[in-house]
Design a protein around this motif. Structure first.
Motif, PDB file in Angstrom:
ATOM      1  N   TYR A   1      48.703  22.802  50.224  1.00 23.98           N
ATOM      2  CA  TYR A   1      49.689  22.616  49.010  1.00 23.98           C
ATOM      3  C   TYR A   1      48.889  22.115  47.826  1.00 23.98           C
ATOM      4  N   ILE A   2      48.080  21.257  47.983  1.00 22.22           N
ATOM      5  CA  ILE A   2      47.279  20.677  46.941  1.00 22.22           C
ATOM      6  C   ILE A   2      46.188  21.741  46.275  1.00 22.22           C
ATOM      7  N   SER A   3      45.753  22.545  47.285  1.00 23.89           N
ATOM      8  CA  SER A   3      44.512  23.662  46.853  1.00 23.89           C
ATOM      9  C   SER A   3      45.449  24.751  45.871  1.00 23.89           C
ATOM     10  N   PHE A   4      46.947  24.916  46.607  1.00 26.95           N
ATOM     11  CA  PHE A   4      47.356  26.119  46.104  1.00 26.95           C
ATOM     12  C   PHE A   4      48.240  25.678  44.627  1.00 26.95           C
ATOM     13  N   TYR A   5      48.842  24.534  44.632  1.00 26.87           N
ATOM     14  CA  TYR A   5      49.055  24.265  43.119  1.00 26.87           C
ATOM     15  C   TYR A   5      48.034  23.718  42.125  1.00 26.87           C
ATOM     16  N   HIS A   6      46.876  23.042  42.682  1.00 30.30           N
ATOM     17  CA  HIS A   6      45.725  23.082  41.959  1.00 30.30           C
ATOM     18  C   HIS A   6      45.234  24.325  41.407  1.00 30.30           C
ATOM     19  N   GLY A   7      45.298  25.543  41.991  1.00 37.56           N
ATOM     20  CA  GLY A   7      45.090  26.688  41.526  1.00 37.56           C
ATOM     21  C   GLY A   7      46.068  27.181  40.440  1.00 37.56           C
ATOM     22  N   ARG A   8      47.162  26.684  40.437  1.00 41.30           N
ATOM     23  CA  ARG A   8      48.253  27.055  39.543  1.00 41.30           C
ATOM     24  C   ARG A   8      48.045  26.112  38.328  1.00 41.30           C
ATOM     25  N   GLY A   9      47.401  25.085  38.468  1.00 44.29           N
ATOM     26  CA  GLY A   9      47.025  24.197  37.210  1.00 44.29           C
ATOM     27  C   GLY A   9      48.312  22.867  37.031  1.00 44.29           C
ATOM     28  N   ASP A  10      49.235  23.043  38.020  1.00 47.86           N
ATOM     29  CA  ASP A  10      50.098  22.035  38.031  1.00 47.86           C
ATOM     30  C   ASP A  10      49.646  20.704  38.651  1.00 47.86           C
ATOM     31  N   ARG A  11      49.162  20.034  37.756  1.00 46.87           N
ATOM     32  CA  ARG A  11      48.486  18.690  38.265  1.00 46.87           C
ATOM     33  C   ARG A  11      49.466  17.595  38.891  1.00 46.87           C
ATOM     34  N   LEU A  12      50.856  17.466  38.026  1.00 42.95           N
ATOM     35  CA  LEU A  12      51.709  16.528  38.246  1.00 42.95           C
ATOM     36  C   LEU A  12      52.426  16.897  39.583  1.00 42.95           C
ATOM     37  N   TYR A  13      52.422  18.124  39.974  1.00 46.75           N
ATOM     38  CA  TYR A  13      53.158  18.362  41.358  1.00 46.75           C
ATOM     39  C   TYR A  13      52.218  18.029  42.275  1.00 46.75           C
ATOM     40  N   VAL A  14      50.724  18.334  41.958  1.00 41.60           N
ATOM     41  CA  VAL A  14      49.924  17.753  43.101  1.00 41.60           C
ATOM     42  C   VAL A  14      49.938  16.410  43.366  1.00 41.60           C
ATOM     43  N   GLY A  15      50.134  15.736  42.703  1.00 45.06           N
ATOM     44  CA  GLY A  15      50.503  14.153  42.709  1.00 45.06           C
ATOM     45  C   GLY A  15      51.644  13.996  43.614  1.00 45.06           C
ATOM     46  N   LYS A  16      52.858  14.601  43.351  1.00 43.74           N
ATOM     47  CA  LYS A  16      54.073  14.429  44.044  1.00 43.74           C
ATOM     48  C   LYS A  16      53.773  14.686  45.645  1.00 43.74           C
ATOM     49  N   ILE A  17      52.969  15.831  45.751  1.00 41.34           N
ATOM     50  CA  ILE A  17      52.477  16.499  47.320  1.00 41.34           C
ATOM     51  C   ILE A  17      51.866  15.395  47.994  1.00 41.34           C
ATOM     52  N   PHE A  18      51.022  14.568  47.119  1.00 38.27           N
ATOM     53  CA  PHE A  18      50.147  13.817  48.154  1.00 38.27           C
ATOM     54  C   PHE A  18      51.126  12.576  48.461  1.00 38.27           C
ATOM     55  N   THR A  19      51.718  12.135  47.331  1.00 42.14           N
ATOM     56  CA  THR A  19      52.525  10.916  47.745  1.00 42.14           C
ATOM     57  C   THR A  19      53.526  11.249  48.965  1.00 42.14           C
TER      58      THR A  19
ATOM     59  N   PRO B   1      45.807  12.139  55.021  1.00 40.45           N
ATOM     60  CA  PRO B   1      45.995  12.837  53.737  1.00 40.45           C
ATOM     61  C   PRO B   1      44.917  12.528  52.662  1.00 40.45           C
ATOM     62  N   PHE B   2      44.185  11.345  52.778  1.00 37.84           N
ATOM     63  CA  PHE B   2      43.122  10.878  51.656  1.00 37.84           C
ATOM     64  C   PHE B   2      41.904  11.822  51.930  1.00 37.84           C
ATOM     65  N   LYS B   3      41.974  12.203  53.333  1.00 32.99           N
ATOM     66  CA  LYS B   3      40.729  13.098  53.673  1.00 32.99           C
ATOM     67  C   LYS B   3      41.157  14.564  53.083  1.00 32.99           C
ATOM     68  N   ALA B   4      42.123  14.914  53.428  1.00 32.78           N
ATOM     69  CA  ALA B   4      42.598  16.361  53.091  1.00 32.78           C
ATOM     70  C   ALA B   4      42.561  16.319  51.512  1.00 32.78           C
ATOM     71  N   LEU B   5      42.907  15.289  50.846  1.00 34.28           N
ATOM     72  CA  LEU B   5      42.756  15.294  49.318  1.00 34.28           C
ATOM     73  C   LEU B   5      41.162  15.716  48.849  1.00 34.28           C
ATOM     74  N   PHE B   6      40.233  15.054  49.473  1.00 34.32           N
ATOM     75  CA  PHE B   6      38.913  15.336  49.368  1.00 34.32           C
ATOM     76  C   PHE B   6      38.511  16.693  49.494  1.00 34.32           C
ATOM     77  N   ILE B   7      39.058  17.309  50.583  1.00 40.02           N
ATOM     78  CA  ILE B   7      38.722  18.658  50.796  1.00 40.02           C
ATOM     79  C   ILE B   7      39.177  19.842  50.094  1.00 40.02           C
ATOM     80  N   ALA B   8      40.707  19.322  49.606  1.00 39.07           N
ATOM     81  CA  ALA B   8      41.411  20.159  48.644  1.00 39.07           C
ATOM     82  C   ALA B   8      40.758  20.219  47.328  1.00 39.07           C
ATOM     83  N   ARG B   9      40.250  19.110  46.947  1.00 38.27           N
ATOM     84  CA  ARG B   9      39.461  18.953  45.533  1.00 38.27           C
ATOM     85  C   ARG B   9      38.028  19.131  45.797  1.00 38.27           C
TER      86      ARG B   9
END
Length: 507
Positions: free
Chosen positions: A68-86, A144-152
């Motif tokens: 979900y972080i990669s998908f919405y990062h591809g769409r350029g929705d940074r705010l939603y990425v933060g909500k996904i992580f939390t 989730p922290f590790k997933a964030l590094f991989i997704a980014r």
């Protein structure tokens, strides 16, 4: 940095990490096996395996968060990425607590007859079980922290942390020989401490590096819609990884029930070898998965399928270059690596490595389905057969068949499910099946065949101690030459040459 260069950099970081960790892990296992004894190592393998069998939940949550972080990062929705992580972090904590309580509840049942453990070591095994539960909880919260590094796509830092993990494990293994108290207990505490180090590394640096990374969860940040979205995807992802974990660790429990802890030591060593070698192919998978999912978020389906084909080819190439030379010289390597080689270790190692190699042939198509988000029916059809390996394996051992027959069931099941991905993605994503076979599968066959032939010739023509120190470099060199000439396409070779020239001759 463009996407292709990023893939190369991330793959290189993962590959270097894999080589270092392979060496560290194999030597650490030798030291630990010598310090603990085969029986105690078998106890740790089977007790830790019962808890690790539920570690698939962690992996399922990681995959979901990364997707979900990669998908919405591809769409350029940074705010939603933060909500996904939390919300993902919140789910990890809840799952970690729930799983820990569940494991503690089944503890009396496991140690009252299910696990075949020497009576004098049951008390120690129970304590190791408790420590391993704590390790699992820390791992789940770290996920989730590790997933964030991989997704980014900050995989260089992930590689650095994992190399540090391997170094610390080696230092602990060296120190274990000087421990005078119960070494099995001390070893369990050491492994738990390493998980704590990983959590601090990913969480603290993640908070500094990424704006969407949060260490505290506020009630107003929790979203029911996002939780349901994550849970739907996570449920099927957990089912898929649970099937694999149940097959792997469930087989260990079945072997323990019918044969005992010595056989578990052999199976555990094979799992160590497979995990070390799998790092090689996972280097390209971890580097390319975010690109594939991001491309689907951007709506570029052709790029998704192209990258999936490249991922399948590259991961198979990398795993072949590492695994085939080791398979050919496995008996010699085991005799040098381990002071005392448990019976059937070579057989278990061979089957686990070949099974992993077969899966890599179409691994990119699995990522395509994850990017599409349509995972329900796909997961049920592709992963349910892995569950069926357990009753079949139980029946085989109960009817006095060999452990080798159980491993054959695992290998055949993996081959069938790997091939079944092709027609599935043809229907769901418009894959050109022949083009995939022509560009991804056929190019790696010369590499595999030549390595096997060269390896066979080495074993027939060379007869001297430590032969593998000569034969393995020969096999790898032939493999690299064949991979360059036949596995890589002209454009791929040209790109690599231009990249090397730019690095060597840039001012």
């Amino acid at each position: 940095m463009d996407s292709t260069k990023r893939i190369i950099v991330n793959t290189a970081a993962q590959y270097i990490k894999a080589v270092i960790n392979i060496c560290l892990s194999l030597y650490s296992t030798r030291l630990i096996l010598d310090a603990l004894s085969i029986s105690d190592y078998g106890i740790y393998a089977v007790v830790g395996g019962v808890v690790a069998m539920l570690g698939f939940i962690t992996n399922g949550l990681v995959v979901t968060t990364q997707r979900y972080i990669s998908f919405y990062h591809g769409r350029g929705d940074r705010l939603y990425v933060g909500k996904i992580f939390t919300n993902s972090l919140f789910l990890h904590i809840i799952f970690g607590i729930f799983i820990g309580i569940a494991l503690l509840c089944i503890k009396p049942w496991l140690f009252s007859g299910v696990l075949n453990i020497p009576p004098l070591r049951i008390a120690t095994a129970c304590n190791v079980y408790n420590i391993t539960i704590a390790m699992l909880f820390i791992t789940i919260v770290t996920a989730p922290f590790k997933a964030l590094f991989i997704a980014r796509e900050n995989i260089v830092f992930v590689s650095i942390v994992e190399v540090c993990d391997g170094v610390v494990k080696l230092l602990f293994a060296l120190a274990l020989a000087y421990v005078t108290s119960d070494r099995l207990m001390v070893y369990a505490y050491m492994m738990c401490g390493i998980q704590g180090f990983n959590f601090l590394a990913f969480s603290l640096y993640g908070r500094l590096r990424f704006d969407e990374c949060k260490l505290w969860i506020r009630c107003r940040d929790i979203s029911g819609d996002i939780i349901r979205q994550l849970m739907g995807f996570t449920g099927w992802t957990i089912y898929s990884m649970g099937s694999h974990a149940a097959r792997t660790q469930g087989t260990a429990v079945i072997i323990n029930h019918f044969v005992g802890t010595v056989a578990n030591a052999a199976y555990g060593i094979a799992a160590q070898v497979n995990a070390a070698i799998f790092f090689v192919s996972s280097s390209i998978v971890n580097a390319m998965n975010p690109q594939i999912i991001k491309a689907e978020g951007e709506g570029d389906r052709q790029r998704v399928l192209k990258l999936a084909g490249q991922e399948s080819k590259y991961s198979t190439m990398l795993l072949s270059l590492a695994a085939i030379p080791i398979l050919i010289e496995l008996p010699s390597i085991l005799s040098i690596w381990l002071k005392e080689v448990p019976e059937d270790t070579a057989m278990f190692c061979t089957f686990t490595l070949v099974t992993c190699l077969v899966d890599q042939f179409t691994i990119g198509l699995h990522t395509v389905n994850r990017a599409l988000g349509k995972i329900g029916l796909f997961t049920f059809v592709m992963f349910t057969p892995k569950f069926l390996c357990l009753p079949i394996g139980y029946w085989l051992l109960a009817t006095n068949h060999s452990m080798e027959s159980v491993m054959w069931v695992l290998l055949i099941t993996e081959a069938v499910t790997a091939l079944a991905r092709i027609p599935w993605i043809v229907v769901t994503a418009g894959l050109n099946a022949w083009q995939f076979v022509q560009r991804s599968l056929l190019p790696v066959l010369p590499l595999i065949i030549i390595q096997l032939v060269v390896g066979w010739c080495c074993t027939k023509l060379m007869h001297f101690p430590l032969r593998f120190m000569v034969s393995i470099p020969i096999i790898v060199c032939f493999g690299l030459a064949i991979a360059w000439r036949y596995s890589l396409g002209r454009n791929e070779r040209q790109y690599i040459m231009e990249l090397i020239k730019n690095k060597l001759f840039r001012k």
